[in-house]
Design a protein around this motif. Structure first.
Motif, PDB file in Angstrom:
ATOM      1  N   ILE A 141       0.879  -1.119  -0.134  1.00  0.00           N
ATOM      2  CA  ILE A 141      -0.183   0.117  -0.050  1.00  0.00           C
ATOM      3  C   ILE A 141       0.812   1.400  -0.076  1.00  0.00           C
ATOM      4  O   ILE A 141       1.413   1.505   0.913  1.00  0.00           O
ATOM      5  N   HIS A 142       0.968   1.823  -1.125  1.00  0.00           N
ATOM      6  CA  HIS A 142       1.795   2.991  -1.256  1.00  0.00           C
ATOM      7  C   HIS A 142       1.360   4.140  -0.261  1.00  0.00           C
ATOM      8  O   HIS A 142       0.101   4.282   0.015  1.00  0.00           O
ATOM      9  N   PRO A 143       2.290   4.959   0.359  1.00  0.00           N
ATOM     10  CA  PRO A 143       1.559   6.104   1.065  1.00  0.00           C
ATOM     11  C   PRO A 143       0.461   6.930   0.385  1.00  0.00           C
ATOM     12  O   PRO A 143      -0.366   7.336   1.086  1.00  0.00           O
TER      13      PRO A 143
ATOM     14  N   GLY B 156       6.119  -3.677  -0.750  1.00  0.00           N
ATOM     15  CA  GLY B 156       6.360  -2.368  -1.235  1.00  0.00           C
ATOM     16  C   GLY B 156       5.811  -1.964  -2.432  1.00  0.00           C
ATOM     17  O   GLY B 156       5.229  -2.655  -3.112  1.00  0.00           O
ATOM     18  N   GLU B 157       5.625  -0.668  -2.763  1.00  0.00           N
ATOM     19  CA  GLU B 157       6.340   0.255  -2.003  1.00  0.00           C
ATOM     20  C   GLU B 157       5.626   0.880  -0.886  1.00  0.00           C
ATOM     21  O   GLU B 157       4.406   1.066  -1.382  1.00  0.00           O
ATOM     22  N   ILE B 158       6.270   0.970   0.078  1.00  0.00           N
ATOM     23  CA  ILE B 158       5.413   1.437   1.424  1.00  0.00           C
ATOM     24  C   ILE B 158       6.410   2.701   1.919  1.00  0.00           C
ATOM     25  O   ILE B 158       7.388   2.764   1.646  1.00  0.00           O
TER      26      ILE B 158
ATOM     27  N   ILE C 245      11.077   0.824   0.336  1.00  0.00           N
ATOM     28  CA  ILE C 245      10.577   1.937   1.030  1.00  0.00           C
ATOM     29  C   ILE C 245      10.448   3.337   0.159  1.00  0.00           C
ATOM     30  O   ILE C 245      11.519   3.539  -0.548  1.00  0.00           O
ATOM     31  N   HIS C 246       9.421   3.835   0.151  1.00  0.00           N
ATOM     32  CA  HIS C 246       9.278   5.273  -0.357  1.00  0.00           C
ATOM     33  C   HIS C 246       9.236   6.376   0.406  1.00  0.00           C
ATOM     34  O   HIS C 246       8.513   6.285   1.450  1.00  0.00           O
ATOM     35  N   SER C 247      10.113   7.178   0.412  1.00  0.00           N
ATOM     36  CA  SER C 247      10.141   8.452   1.279  1.00  0.00           C
ATOM     37  C   SER C 247      10.284   9.781   0.605  1.00  0.00           C
ATOM     38  O   SER C 247      11.300   9.864  -0.045  1.00  0.00           O
TER      39      SER C 247
ATOM     40  N   ILE D 216      15.937   1.740   0.448  1.00  0.00           N
ATOM     41  CA  ILE D 216      15.199   2.889   0.127  1.00  0.00           C
ATOM     42  C   ILE D 216      15.299   3.196  -1.258  1.00  0.00           C
ATOM     43  O   ILE D 216      16.286   3.477  -1.759  1.00  0.00           O
ATOM     44  N   HIS D 217      14.159   2.994  -1.702  1.00  0.00           N
ATOM     45  CA  HIS D 217      13.949   3.109  -3.465  1.00  0.00           C
ATOM     46  C   HIS D 217      13.902   4.768  -3.844  1.00  0.00           C
ATOM     47  O   HIS D 217      13.840   5.773  -3.092  1.00  0.00           O
ATOM     48  N   CYS D 218      14.710   4.943  -5.015  1.00  0.00           N
ATOM     49  CA  CYS D 218      14.430   6.334  -5.764  1.00  0.00           C
ATOM     50  C   CYS D 218      15.244   7.372  -4.632  1.00  0.00           C
ATOM     51  O   CYS D 218      14.538   8.193  -4.299  1.00  0.00           O
TER      52      CYS D 218
ATOM     53  N   THR E  31      15.007   2.339 -12.497  1.00  0.00           N
ATOM     54  CA  THR E  31      14.283   3.416 -13.232  1.00  0.00           C
ATOM     55  C   THR E  31      13.062   4.046 -12.454  1.00  0.00           C
ATOM     56  O   THR E  31      12.867   5.263 -12.924  1.00  0.00           O
ATOM     57  N   ASP E  32      12.297   3.368 -11.793  1.00  0.00           N
ATOM     58  CA  ASP E  32      10.834   3.679 -11.441  1.00  0.00           C
ATOM     59  C   ASP E  32      10.248   4.323 -12.598  1.00  0.00           C
ATOM     60  O   ASP E  32       9.267   4.781 -12.630  1.00  0.00           O
ATOM     61  N   ALA E  33      10.421   3.416 -13.899  1.00  0.00           N
ATOM     62  CA  ALA E  33       9.648   3.766 -14.891  1.00  0.00           C
ATOM     63  C   ALA E  33       8.046   3.499 -14.738  1.00  0.00           C
ATOM     64  O   ALA E  33       7.668   2.578 -13.921  1.00  0.00           O
TER      65      ALA E  33
HETATM   66 ZN   LIG Z   1       8.229   5.668  -4.826  1.00  0.00          ZN
END
Ligand SMILES: [Zn+2]
Ligand SMILES: [Zn+2]
Length: 272
Positions: free
Chosen positions: A76-78, A105-107, A141-143, A166-168, A216-218
């Motif tokens: 569940i994305h923030p 993820g991403e969370i 992790i998305h922050s 910790i992504h991106c 990439t987070d494409a």
């Molecule tokens: Zn993200």
């Protein structure tokens, strides 16, 4: 074009795009060509990330991953925290028990867009960290504009036992050091090649070789010279080139170690 040139010159690039949204509708028209270009650029594997949005938004990522033989993560994305439900948590448990997901993820927390109330983001993030511990899965992790709060949640929820990435990464040294102290990896996207990303490049020089990932987070965040256009997995070569330059090593070496790191973190096979 640049990606293909790199692959020809280096001959043996083997890259893993550790985070992409290949299920995005922007790939519906030409997904097969996108994958062909990725293979031609030396991308031997990728990790799909399916966003649980309360409306089945992750199901396409799960189906694609199965069809294509790529590992997948769901969470569940923030942004979607306000749509969290007991059913969503149960679904994560079921998918994990069936061995269908490589990570949760991403969370995390996104205080830039604030698409869900912050208190709810915190609660949903922590709940999923606890699920990951029960299920023995790593976390992605998305922050965004929430690095202190994200690091604190990870520390308080004993995320060291989970492992994750910790992504991106878009933070500074303090956040990177706290994440590394928890045993986490740090993943860089095309942002590392943006002109004003000196803080991120500074972190990209200090992350230990065994904790470095690329993504990439494409379709988001295309690196130069594609900036502003749709991103795609082939462009992960640009991230590898930038890291190679920053760390004073060859691109094939970065490709190899980031692929090995992704494989180890997600207990997944990315090669063909
Ligand atoms: Zn993200
Ligand atoms: Zn993403």
């Amino acid at each position: 074009v640049r990606a293909e040139v790199t692959a020809v010159v280096d001959g043996a690039l083997r890259l893993v795009d550790s985070h992409c949204h290949l299920d995005d509708e922007r790939f519906d028209e030409d997904r097969a060509e996108v994958l062909d270009r990725a293979r031609a650029a030396g991308v031997s594997g990728l990790l799909l990330v399916g966003v649980m949005d309360g409306r089945g938004g992750h199901l396409k990522a799960l189906a694609l991953a199965q069809d294509l033989g790529f590992p997948v993560a769901v969470g569940i994305h923030p942004h979607e925290a306000r749509h969290a439900s007991a059913a969503a948590y149960d679904e994560i448990v079921g998918l994990a028990r069936d061995g269908r997901i490589a990570a949760i993820g991403e969370i995390g927390l996104d205080f830039h867009y604030d698409l869900s109330p912050r208190a709810q983001q915190e609660q949903v993030f922590r709940q999923q960290l606890r699920l990951a511990r029960q299920l023995g899965l790593p976390v992605i992790i998305h922050s965004r504009t929430a690095d202190d709060e994200t690091a604190t949640a990870l520390e308080q929820e004993a995320a060291r036992e989970l492992g994750g990435v910790i992504h991106c990464f878009t933070g500074g040294r303090p956040f990177a050091l706290r994440a590394l102290a928890l045993g986490f990896s740090v993943s860089f996207s095309g942002i590392v090649a943006f002109p004003r990303a000196e803080t991120i490049r500074d972190v990209a020089r200090l992350v230990p070789a065994d904790r470095l990932l690329i993504e990439t987070d494409a379709p988001y965040l295309a690196p130069p010279p594609h900036r502003g256009k749709r991103n795609e997995p082939a462009f992960v070569t640009r991230v590898a080139e930038q890291l190679a330059e920053l760390r004073g090593v060859g691109t094939p070496a970065i490709a190899q170690l980031t692929s090995d790191n992704a494989q180890r973190l997600f207990s997944a096979t990315f090669g063909h």
